[in-house]
Enzyme design. Sequence first.
Site, PDB file in Angstrom:
ATOM      1  N   ASN A 215      35.838  55.024  43.307  1.00 35.01           N
ATOM      2  CA  ASN A 215      35.717  54.088  44.417  1.00 35.01           C
ATOM      3  C   ASN A 215      37.042  53.536  44.922  1.00 35.01           C
ATOM      4  O   ASN A 215      37.074  52.663  45.780  1.00 35.01           O
ATOM      5  CB  ASN A 215      34.792  52.932  44.026  1.00 35.01           C
ATOM      6  CG  ASN A 215      33.491  53.434  43.433  1.00 35.01           C
ATOM      7  OD1 ASN A 215      33.244  53.220  42.255  1.00 35.01           O
ATOM      8  ND2 ASN A 215      32.701  54.143  44.200  1.00 35.01           N
TER       9      ASN A 215
ATOM     10  N   ILE B  74      39.956  51.051  49.058  1.00 37.02           N
ATOM     11  CA  ILE B  74      38.877  50.611  48.183  1.00 37.02           C
ATOM     12  C   ILE B  74      37.533  50.726  48.888  1.00 37.02           C
ATOM     13  O   ILE B  74      37.402  50.328  50.048  1.00 37.02           O
ATOM     14  CB  ILE B  74      39.105  49.151  47.752  1.00 37.02           C
ATOM     15  CG1 ILE B  74      40.431  49.052  47.007  1.00 37.02           C
ATOM     16  CG2 ILE B  74      37.949  48.628  46.915  1.00 37.02           C
ATOM     17  CD1 ILE B  74      40.943  47.659  46.855  1.00 37.02           C
ATOM     18  N   CYS B  75      36.551  51.245  48.161  1.00 43.00           N
ATOM     19  CA  CYS B  75      35.179  51.296  48.658  1.00 43.00           C
ATOM     20  C   CYS B  75      34.380  50.241  47.910  1.00 43.00           C
ATOM     21  O   CYS B  75      34.014  50.416  46.750  1.00 43.00           O
ATOM     22  CB  CYS B  75      34.573  52.683  48.420  1.00 43.00           C
ATOM     23  SG  CYS B  75      32.860  52.799  48.985  1.00 43.00           S
ATOM     24  N   LEU B  76      34.164  49.119  48.569  1.00 39.78           N
ATOM     25  CA  LEU B  76      33.371  48.018  48.032  1.00 39.78           C
ATOM     26  C   LEU B  76      32.608  47.447  49.214  1.00 39.78           C
ATOM     27  O   LEU B  76      33.217  46.976  50.177  1.00 39.78           O
ATOM     28  CB  LEU B  76      34.284  46.971  47.384  1.00 39.78           C
ATOM     29  CG  LEU B  76      33.627  45.778  46.727  1.00 39.78           C
ATOM     30  CD1 LEU B  76      32.720  46.208  45.566  1.00 39.78           C
ATOM     31  CD2 LEU B  76      34.675  44.800  46.225  1.00 39.78           C
TER      32      LEU B  76
ATOM     33  N   ARG C  30      33.334  45.639  53.709  1.00 37.12           N
ATOM     34  CA  ARG C  30      33.072  46.293  55.001  1.00 37.12           C
ATOM     35  C   ARG C  30      32.655  45.262  56.026  1.00 37.12           C
ATOM     36  O   ARG C  30      31.782  44.438  55.779  1.00 37.12           O
ATOM     37  CB  ARG C  30      31.936  47.314  54.853  1.00 37.12           C
ATOM     38  CG  ARG C  30      32.330  48.529  54.097  1.00 37.12           C
ATOM     39  CD  ARG C  30      31.215  49.569  54.160  1.00 37.12           C
ATOM     40  NE  ARG C  30      31.292  50.373  52.960  1.00 37.12           N
ATOM     41  CZ  ARG C  30      30.253  50.739  52.230  1.00 37.12           C
ATOM     42  NH1 ARG C  30      29.048  50.401  52.591  1.00 37.12           N
ATOM     43  NH2 ARG C  30      30.417  51.459  51.152  1.00 37.12           N
TER      44      ARG C  30
END
Length: 185
Positions: free
Chosen positions: A108, A115-117, A121
């Site tokens: 992630n 960062i993918c959280l 978003r």
Amino acid sequence: MLTLASKLKRDDGVKGPRTSNTASDSTRRVSVRDKLLVKEVAELEVNLPCTCEVKFPDPNKLHYFLLTVNPDEGYYQNGTFQFEIEVPDAYNMVPPKVKCLTRIWHPNITETGEICLSLLREHSIDGTGWAPTRTLKDVVWGLNSLFTDLLNFDDPLNIEAAEHHLRDKEDFRTKVEDYIKRYAR
């Protein structure tokens, strides 16, 4: 610690003439953000996970700080991971900008720090993205959880790391440990 707080209190006591030019509107926006940050930083300092540390390079700029996460379990145990968090002027209508400064092998987080959280978003299909009711505490706890319960191999940003884990969990662990030794001490 919160030296900006005294400035904000002093500014509240001084009431000058209101003008409707762009500079005054811009200053007011920053002031609203800073007022929120004084409250949120105080709350964050009281509710910080034991695996995290927050550092403000300039105590007069609460909109920029560093977060250090030292996971005490899982794949990333014994690593020290640093994040840069910048809170934009339009906060809390938009999320903070976050980047991982430590090179990491993680599904992630890319090796370049993206960062993918979901809560970071601005627009999220599933409704779990940023909302004005979220706080810096949510961001810090979310980043901390990326090393434990929010570690997500099913919806990766770093597809290569996720596929590596699916292919060979033990080799994945070895590569994570190698990255920790090289970049996260």
